[in-house]
Write a protein that holds these residues in place. Structure first.
Motif, PDB file in Angstrom:
ATOM      1  N   ALA A 282      38.968  37.531  46.297  1.00 15.47           N
ATOM      2  CA  ALA A 282      38.427  38.342  47.389  1.00 15.47           C
ATOM      3  C   ALA A 282      37.930  37.485  48.532  1.00 15.47           C
ATOM      4  N   HIS A 283      38.103  38.018  49.753  1.00 12.88           N
ATOM      5  CA  HIS A 283      37.494  37.412  50.931  1.00 12.88           C
ATOM      6  C   HIS A 283      36.084  37.950  51.128  1.00 12.88           C
ATOM      7  N   ARG A 284      35.879  39.224  50.792  1.00 12.15           N
ATOM      8  CA  ARG A 284      34.559  39.829  50.943  1.00 12.15           C
ATOM      9  C   ARG A 284      33.683  39.433  49.755  1.00 12.15           C
ATOM     10  N   LEU A 285      32.805  38.520  49.987  1.00 10.69           N
ATOM     11  CA  LEU A 285      31.982  37.991  48.899  1.00 10.69           C
ATOM     12  C   LEU A 285      31.022  39.028  48.337  1.00 10.69           C
ATOM     13  N   ALA A 286      30.718  40.060  49.124  1.00 13.67           N
ATOM     14  CA  ALA A 286      29.807  41.102  48.644  1.00 13.67           C
ATOM     15  C   ALA A 286      30.403  41.882  47.471  1.00 13.67           C
ATOM     16  N   THR A 287      31.722  41.871  47.351  1.00 22.55           N
ATOM     17  CA  THR A 287      32.378  42.653  46.296  1.00 22.55           C
ATOM     18  C   THR A 287      32.411  41.917  44.956  1.00 22.55           C
ATOM     19  N   ILE A 288      32.015  40.655  44.914  1.00 18.77           N
ATOM     20  CA  ILE A 288      32.156  39.886  43.671  1.00 18.77           C
ATOM     21  C   ILE A 288      30.819  39.324  43.183  1.00 18.77           C
ATOM     22  N   GLN A 289      29.736  39.867  43.705  1.00 23.38           N
ATOM     23  CA  GLN A 289      28.429  39.322  43.340  1.00 23.38           C
ATOM     24  C   GLN A 289      28.110  39.497  41.860  1.00 23.38           C
ATOM     25  N   ASN A 290      28.702  40.509  41.234  1.00 21.27           N
ATOM     26  CA  ASN A 290      28.410  40.770  39.821  1.00 21.27           C
ATOM     27  C   ASN A 290      29.392  40.091  38.872  1.00 21.27           C
ATOM     28  N   ALA A 291      30.247  39.243  39.395  1.00 20.46           N
ATOM     29  CA  ALA A 291      31.213  38.554  38.537  1.00 20.46           C
ATOM     30  C   ALA A 291      30.499  37.619  37.568  1.00 20.46           C
ATOM     31  N   ASP A 292      31.068  37.479  36.366  1.00 20.23           N
ATOM     32  CA  ASP A 292      30.472  36.595  35.360  1.00 20.23           C
ATOM     33  C   ASP A 292      30.526  35.133  35.806  1.00 20.23           C
ATOM     34  N   LYS A 293      31.574  34.804  36.563  1.00 22.39           N
ATOM     35  CA  LYS A 293      31.723  33.429  37.034  1.00 22.39           C
ATOM     36  C   LYS A 293      32.500  33.448  38.347  1.00 22.39           C
TER      37      LYS A 293
ATOM     38  N   GLU B 140      22.001  28.803  45.305  1.00 22.51           N
ATOM     39  CA  GLU B 140      20.889  27.862  45.213  1.00 22.51           C
ATOM     40  C   GLU B 140      21.291  26.437  45.595  1.00 22.51           C
ATOM     41  N   LYS B 141      22.616  26.186  45.699  1.00 23.21           N
ATOM     42  CA  LYS B 141      23.080  24.829  46.025  1.00 23.21           C
ATOM     43  C   LYS B 141      22.931  24.571  47.521  1.00 23.21           C
ATOM     44  N   GLU B 142      22.181  23.552  47.844  1.00 20.30           N
ATOM     45  CA  GLU B 142      21.988  23.200  49.246  1.00 20.30           C
ATOM     46  C   GLU B 142      23.318  22.700  49.841  1.00 20.30           C
ATOM     47  N   SER B 143      23.657  23.246  50.995  1.00 19.43           N
ATOM     48  CA  SER B 143      24.903  22.873  51.686  1.00 19.43           C
ATOM     49  C   SER B 143      26.131  23.101  50.814  1.00 19.43           C
ATOM     50  N   GLY B 144      26.023  24.042  49.876  1.00 23.55           N
ATOM     51  CA  GLY B 144      27.153  24.346  49.008  1.00 23.55           C
ATOM     52  C   GLY B 144      28.264  25.070  49.765  1.00 23.55           C
ATOM     53  N   TYR B 145      29.478  24.916  49.281  1.00 28.32           N
ATOM     54  CA  TYR B 145      30.645  25.535  49.933  1.00 28.32           C
ATOM     55  C   TYR B 145      30.513  27.054  49.904  1.00 28.32           C
ATOM     56  N   TYR B 146      30.165  27.593  48.724  1.00 32.20           N
ATOM     57  CA  TYR B 146      30.033  29.047  48.572  1.00 32.20           C
ATOM     58  C   TYR B 146      28.888  29.573  49.428  1.00 32.20           C
ATOM     59  N   LYS B 147      27.780  28.844  49.431  1.00 37.19           N
ATOM     60  CA  LYS B 147      26.618  29.284  50.205  1.00 37.19           C
ATOM     61  C   LYS B 147      26.958  29.368  51.688  1.00 37.19           C
ATOM     62  N   ASN B 148      27.703  28.387  52.185  1.00 37.99           N
ATOM     63  CA  ASN B 148      28.112  28.407  53.586  1.00 37.99           C
ATOM     64  C   ASN B 148      29.026  29.595  53.889  1.00 37.99           C
ATOM     65  N   LEU B 149      29.961  29.866  52.979  1.00 42.06           N
ATOM     66  CA  LEU B 149      30.853  31.014  53.148  1.00 42.06           C
ATOM     67  C   LEU B 149      30.059  32.317  53.196  1.00 42.06           C
TER      68      LEU B 149
ATOM     69  N   GLU C 288      26.848  32.818  53.859  1.00 42.30           N
ATOM     70  CA  GLU C 288      25.980  32.943  55.024  1.00 42.30           C
ATOM     71  C   GLU C 288      26.771  33.309  56.282  1.00 42.30           C
ATOM     72  N   VAL C 289      27.955  32.745  56.412  1.00 42.58           N
ATOM     73  CA  VAL C 289      28.799  33.080  57.559  1.00 42.58           C
ATOM     74  C   VAL C 289      29.163  34.555  57.537  1.00 42.58           C
ATOM     75  N   GLN C 290      29.569  35.064  56.355  1.00 43.97           N
ATOM     76  CA  GLN C 290      29.917  36.479  56.249  1.00 43.97           C
ATOM     77  C   GLN C 290      28.706  37.373  56.443  1.00 43.97           C
ATOM     78  N   PHE C 291      27.566  36.963  55.918  1.00 49.05           N
ATOM     79  CA  PHE C 291      26.341  37.757  56.019  1.00 49.05           C
ATOM     80  C   PHE C 291      25.901  37.876  57.477  1.00 49.05           C
ATOM     81  N   LEU C 292      25.947  36.753  58.198  1.00 48.50           N
ATOM     82  CA  LEU C 292      25.556  36.771  59.603  1.00 48.50           C
ATOM     83  C   LEU C 292      26.539  37.590  60.437  1.00 48.50           C
TER      84      LEU C 292
END
Length: 589
Positions: free
Chosen positions: A538-549, A569-578, A580-584
């Motif tokens: 998925a591109h929409r990260l909001a749809t996979i928040q409940n995934a086991d992994k 929780e990972k600082e400057s993590g790849y997923y976190k950056n993705l 935050e970009v989608q959230f903003l």
């Protein structure tokens, strides 16, 4: 291939084609007997006329004249019957052979790797399976037997002529070498012309098929004028290819007709002079018979050239079809184990893969998916997410490494059993021009309409289908154009669900749907992923928040693995950056 194209007639290719006649030997023999009958009974009529003139009309003995008239009538009727049977059985044989080749071709194409289709034009493949097949049928219906019939008729007629009057025969045979030489030159150039025609037909089919399929894009970007100009150029080349064949025909046939008429004129002149001479070696019956024989000798020669055109077109088509049949692009299906029902444990062990040699898409990835887990794979376009799905289904074979399901190397499983246990819902849903029911079941007789209705109710889309005209029997037309993208997506969810897979894959399933359809899809997703191993891309990260992994990929490598919370929780993590970009982006929208 260059050597092959220089041959006027490819004997090896022809022998290969004749192999398909074996199941129809009886019809082949009947056709040959009819050909023999046409040659013999056709040549007998002038002979009967010669006898009737010399033995009845010339001496004015009319008592047996009626017998010869009836004999000629009987010969004519028998010749007509042979002609009728010949046309029917030769055409029947051609269509039967083509049916077998077409079935074999389609079965062969069904097993091709996706790589083959990635590099092949749909229009060209359609030409091979449809248009080229009709040209092959013409080899038998209008080419092979017709040529054999004409050659046999010429031999029989020539034999009768020599037996009746060898001196007159020499006059006729004098011009034959000229016609044969012209025919040989004609065949050589016609073969080249027909190869060009077949190439341009393929190009034309491919161009039209692609433009019709992509008409919306052409109109959106106002490319109508440009594509119209391109089509005119392709069509012009197609016309020029055909005009070459017309030009060669327009040269050859008048020459052949001229030589035939010239020969007949010389025979009539010399024969008539000889008949009225003091010591004739030609009778009136001979002269009349030769006047009938000459067209029977020269016309088949002209027809041979014409039918050879048909044979050449068929041979060119057969060569193209056999090239597809000879293409080795199948996935190695040598596995012997049958997957009846997977638990759903999946392991990728140091898997490397490239669509193009030396350009790796996956660079030694390893991942472990437990039975019943829902795994999400995220990453930028081109990261290799969809490639994982393609490899799991063995649409492509990996370069190195191992892929296992329940501890079994997927290469050890039969392709059919492997794919029957995996259902995929793609972003670009393909629907056939058929009813919704048939698009869901794909004509699987083991899945009843009641099963489909029950499944639709279970995942919450029964009301949507019932709201359509004719409900489950609503015809969605080509590629499902009568439905919205969200509705097509719902149909694909139901298609996956009724197959009762052990492993479910959702590839960008909610990337381009409206909010209402997305809500239905989310509900359907929760239902169909329940209790089975699921992989969600998925591109929409909001749809996979409940995934086991969540597996994060970048440039063919796994860069992060974890749950939604742990990855944030990972600082400057790849997923976190993705994220935050989608959230903003969502907030600003």
């Amino acid at each position: 291939m260059a050597e092959k194209s220089k041959k006027i007639f490819d004997v090896g290719l022809f022998k290969r084609l004749l192999q398909y006649i074996k199941p129809y030997r009886a019809v082949f023999v009947i056709s040959l007997l009819c050909v023999l009958g046409l040659a013999v009974f056709g040549a007998l009529r002038p002979k009967v006329l010669q006898v009737a003139i010399d033995e009845q009309i010339a001496p004015k003995e009319y008592e047996g004249f009626l017998f010869y008239i009836m004999l000629m009538l009987i010969l004519l009727v028998v010749e007509v019957v042979c002609q009728l049977l010949f046309i029917y059985y030769a055409s029947w044989l051609g269509q039967s052979v083509v049916k077998d080749i077409r079935v074999k071709l389609f079965r062969h194409m069904l097993k091709f790797k996706m790589t083959y289709y990635d590099k092949s034009s749909v229009g060209v493949l359609i030409t091979r399976a449809v248009t080229d097949m009709e040209r092959i049928a013409d080899i038998f219906g209008q080419g092979l037997f017709m040529i054999f019939s004409d050659v046999l008729k010429m031999v029989v007629v020539g034999g009768f002529m020599v037996a009746m009057n060898w001196k007159m025969s020499l006059i006729v045979f004098t011009t034959l070498p000229l016609v044969l030489f012209a025919t040989k030159i004609f065949q050589k150039y016609m073969k080249r012309a027909f190869e060009e025609v077949r190439t341009e037909v393929s190009n034309l089919n491919s161009f039209v098929q692609e433009r019709v399929t992509g008409m919306k894009i052409l109109q959106l970007f106002t490319r109508e004028t440009t594509e119209y100009r391109n089509f005119k150029q392709i069509n012009e080349r197609h016309k020029k290819g055909w005009l070459k064949t017309v030009w060669y025909n327009s040269i050859f046939f008048p020459i052949a007709e001229f030589l035939s008429s010239l020969t007949m004129g010389v025979v009539i002149w010399i024969g008539a002079v000889n008949v009225i001479s003091i010591s004739p070696y030609t009778s009136t019956g001979d002269l009349m018979a030769f006047i009938m024989f000459i067209p029977m000798l020269f016309r088949p020669l002209n027809q041979i050239a014409n039918k050879f055109n048909t044979l050449q077109m068929g041979m060119v088509a057969a060569d193209r079809v056999f090239r597809v049949l000879d293409t080795e692009s199948q996935i190695d299906d040598t596995g012997t184990e049958i997957a009846s029902n997977f638990k759903g444990d999946i392991q990728f062990e140091n898997v490397r893969f490239s669509y193009v040699k030396d350009e790796e898409v996956l660079k030694g990835i390893s991942l472990d998916i437990k039975s019943g887990q829902t795994i999400a794979i995220v990453g930028a376009t081109g990261a290799g997410k969809s490639t994982i799905i393609n490899l799991l289904n063995r649409f492509y074979d990996i370069d190195s490494g191992t892929i296992k399901i329940d501890g079994i190397n997927i290469k050890n499983l039969t392709l059919e059993s492997l794919r029957s246990q995996i259902a995929v819902v793609l972003q670009d849903v393909f629907l056939f021009a058929d009813t919704i029911l048939n698009n869901i079941t794909l004509n699987n007789k083991d899945i009843t309409e009641e099963d489909v209705v029950r499944a639709a109710k279970a995942i919450g889309i029964h009301k949507f289908i019932e709201s359509l005209p004719n409900g489950y029997h609503y015809n969605v037309k080509e590629r499902g154009v009568m439905l919205s993208s969200g509705q097509r997506q719902l149909i694909s969810f139901l298609r996956a669900y009724v197959s009762n897979p052990s492993i479910l894959i959702l590839d960008e399933a909610t990337s381009s749907v409206d909010s209402y359809s997305e809500q239905l899809i989310q509900e359907a997703t929760e239902k169909i992923t329940e209790g089975r191993t699921s992989i969600v891309i998925a591109h929409r990260l909001a749809t996979i928040q409940n995934a086991d992994k969540i597996i994060v990929m970048d440039a063919g490598e796994i860069v992060e693995v974890g749950t939604h919370e742990s990855l944030l929780e990972k600082e400057s993590g790849y997923y976190k950056n993705l994220y935050e970009v989608q959230f903003l982006s969502a907030e600003s929208a």
